[in-house]
Motif scaffolding. Structure first.
Motif, mmCIF file in Angstrom:
data_model
loop_
_atom_site.group_PDB
_atom_site.id
_atom_site.type_symbol
_atom_site.label_atom_id
_atom_site.label_comp_id
_atom_site.label_asym_id
_atom_site.label_seq_id
_atom_site.Cartn_x
_atom_site.Cartn_y
_atom_site.Cartn_z
ATOM 1 N N LEU A 60 0.728 -1.134 0.004
ATOM 2 C CA LEU A 60 -0.134 -0.075 -0.129
ATOM 3 C C LEU A 60 0.839 1.348 -0.034
ATOM 4 N N ILE A 106 0.609 4.173 -2.864
ATOM 5 C CA ILE A 106 0.483 5.472 -2.633
ATOM 6 C C ILE A 106 1.443 6.389 -3.039
ATOM 7 N N TRP A 145 -13.029 9.584 -10.654
ATOM 8 C CA TRP A 145 -11.978 10.577 -10.869
ATOM 9 C C TRP A 145 -11.548 10.976 -12.480
ATOM 10 N N SER A 168 -8.174 -2.313 7.880
ATOM 11 C CA SER A 168 -7.493 -2.123 6.540
ATOM 12 C C SER A 168 -7.860 -0.570 6.134
ATOM 13 N N LEU A 218 -6.371 1.955 8.146
ATOM 14 C CA LEU A 218 -4.917 2.206 7.584
ATOM 15 C C LEU A 218 -5.024 2.996 6.343
ATOM 16 N N VAL A 219 -5.839 2.554 5.400
ATOM 17 C CA VAL A 219 -5.681 3.340 4.160
ATOM 18 C C VAL A 219 -6.095 4.711 4.447
ATOM 19 N N ILE A 229 -3.081 6.478 6.161
ATOM 20 C CA ILE A 229 -1.908 6.654 5.185
ATOM 21 C C ILE A 229 -2.370 7.927 4.110
ATOM 22 N N THR A 230 -3.532 7.771 3.610
ATOM 23 C CA THR A 230 -3.997 8.894 2.561
ATOM 24 C C THR A 230 -3.951 10.161 3.338
ATOM 25 N N PHE A 277 -0.516 11.475 3.289
ATOM 26 C CA PHE A 277 -0.010 11.698 2.081
ATOM 27 C C PHE A 277 -0.516 13.066 1.562
ATOM 28 N N PHE A 322 -3.117 20.666 -8.477
ATOM 29 C CA PHE A 322 -3.216 19.885 -7.314
ATOM 30 C C PHE A 322 -3.290 20.870 -6.054
ATOM 31 N N PRO A 364 -18.084 11.056 -2.466
ATOM 32 C CA PRO A 364 -16.672 11.160 -3.147
ATOM 33 C C PRO A 364 -16.757 10.667 -4.526
ATOM 34 N N MET A 371 -7.370 15.001 -8.724
ATOM 35 C CA MET A 371 -6.882 13.946 -7.427
ATOM 36 C C MET A 371 -6.772 14.754 -6.482
ATOM 37 N N GLY A 401 -10.181 14.565 -4.637
ATOM 38 C CA GLY A 401 -10.500 13.030 -4.200
ATOM 39 C C GLY A 401 -9.700 12.930 -2.751
ATOM 40 N N LEU A 402 -8.478 13.256 -2.886
ATOM 41 C CA LEU A 402 -7.688 13.068 -1.777
ATOM 42 C C LEU A 402 -8.003 13.902 -0.602
ATOM 43 N N LEU A 432 -11.061 12.171 1.112
ATOM 44 C CA LEU A 432 -10.348 10.890 1.630
ATOM 45 C C LEU A 432 -10.004 11.182 3.052
#
Lengths: 193, 203
Positions: free
Chosen positions: A7, A11, A180, B10, B13-14, B17-18, B21, B44, B76, B159, B162-163, B166
């Motif tokens: 993962l 990313i 997207w 999970s 977790l995702v 991490i998202t 970032f 961005f 989303p 992007m 969307g992020l 999230l």
């Protein structure tokens, strides 16, 4: 931990600092420059991400032959490009393609295998003609190998990432990616020529 | 009786991490001046650097988390699509009235929705979010034709949007604990207040 590593790599690969780091590649030579081309060419990248996302929405029985056809078509397309001077698709063509792919991904209906394979072949050809293939015979061979590998790896990576996310996190994750792609395609289509 | 669903580890977790970032944006605009002028980085950064956009996008994610399944995932999906329609209107130069007012109002409305834990019917939530998405998209789209690489700009801002959603979802999932619920609802109040600040011109 394997899943976590996977993962993190997934990313990190789509994070903006890598995506905009074209200059950071430096002179890597024709092989690696062409292999990494999808990461720095948004038009080519959009088509490949759309293709990978489409595969992630299809059953594995449809993905196997479609991916093989994609890889073959990519290699064939680049080989033709090495001989014939073809031009990259127009931005609006890319936008329209992204919309079609994005809608198919968002809806997520299982498509006939032959149709998925046909789309993959067309996308491979479209992505292949985005390369620049000038130089000596040896350089062209390196560019062709690097380019074909880059296309195949990018689609495999996107498919793997989205398929993993859909199975381990939530099936709707692929639909989010589809929205997207559609949104980006819509905007690209509207940009004045 | 409120039933709390078990959330897969999970997913946490995702989301974690998202979120990380999503916050690590500075390397993107430190790379090259050309890109910042009009490419992926510019697109961005547009939703990320504009506080009015940022709070609304994160707010949509938080509200989606509050509303639960299926809104947590539907919003989303729908927001970028409708936002792109707004972006197309902006690119075509069709005039929309009071765009900045609508954008500020979106922060106020979504912030209030979070602060008071409002749970409207799904269709109404989609309608509200979709309406505001048009104006957010319009603001992005209106700037796009002037950029050096419009395709990269489009991909970048879709992007980023969307992020940010999230990130909002990740933060909104805190509401499943008692303390988290207080924190999330307080953040809704902050979003609404910031929106009022933009609406009145104080910010």
């Amino acid at each position: 931990m394997t899943a976590l590593r996977f993962l993190c790599v997934a990313i990190a690969a789509i994070s903006p600092d890598i995506a905009v780091a074209h200059e950071a590649f430096g002179d890597l030579g024709p092989f690696y420059t062409h292999m990494l081309h999808p990461a720095v060419d948004p038009a080519q990248g959009l088509v490949l991400v759309g293709t990978g996302a489409l595969l992630a929405r299809q059953p594995i029985e449809a993905v196997r032959p479609a991916y093989a056809i994609f890889a073959l078509a990519a290699a064939l397309g680049i080989s033709v490009l090495a001989v014939l001077p073809l031009t990259a698709p127009a931005m609006r063509m890319t936008g329209a393609t992204a919309i079609v792919l994005g809608v198919l991904v968002t809806i997520g209906l299982p498509l006939p295998r032959w149709f998925v394979a046909l789309i993959c072949a067309a996308m491979a050809a479209m992505a292949a003609v985005s390369f620049e293939m000038s130089g000596t015979a040896f350089i062209i061979v390196q560019k062709a190998f690097g380019g074909a590998l880059g296309l195949a790896v990018t689609v495999l990576f996107v498919w793997g990432t989205l398929d993993w996310t859909a199975q381990r996190v939530h099936p709707i994750a692929t639909a989010v990616a589809g929205s997207w792609i559609t949104a980006a395609g819509l905007l690209v289509l509207a940009i004045p020529a | 009786m409120i039933v709390h669903r078990q959330t897969p580890k999970s997913l946490y977790l995702v989301c974690a991490i998202t979120t990380s970032f999503g916050l690590l944006t500075d390397p993107a605009w430190a790379h090259s001046a050309d890109d910042a002028a009009g490419g992926f980085g510019s697109g961005f950064l547009h939703p990320v650097m504009g506080l009015d956009h940022l709070i609304a996008m994160v707010g949509v994610g938080i509200w989606g988390a509050f509303l639960g399944v299926p809104a947590i995932w539907l919003l989303p999906v729908i927001f970028p699509l409708v936002m792109a329609v707004g972006g197309v209107i902006g690119i075509m130069g069709v005039p929309l009235p009071n765009v900045e007012t609508w954008i500020a109002s979106s922060a106020v409305a979504i912030g209030i929705g979070i602060a008071f834990a409002l749970r409207p019917p799904l269709w109404l939530a989609i309608l509200v979010v979709g309406l505001f998405a048009i104006f957010h998209g319009y603001a992005h789209g209106a700037e796009m034709p002037q950029t050096a690489n419009p395709l990269a700009y489009a991909v970048g801002f879709v992007m980023a949007t969307g992020l940010l959603h999230l990130c909002g979802i990740a933060f909104g999932l805190l509401e499943r604990s008692v303390l988290g619920r207080v924190i999330v609802r307080t953040s809704g109040g902050v979003i609404a207040l910031l929106g009022v600040g933009f609406l009145t011109g104080a910010l």
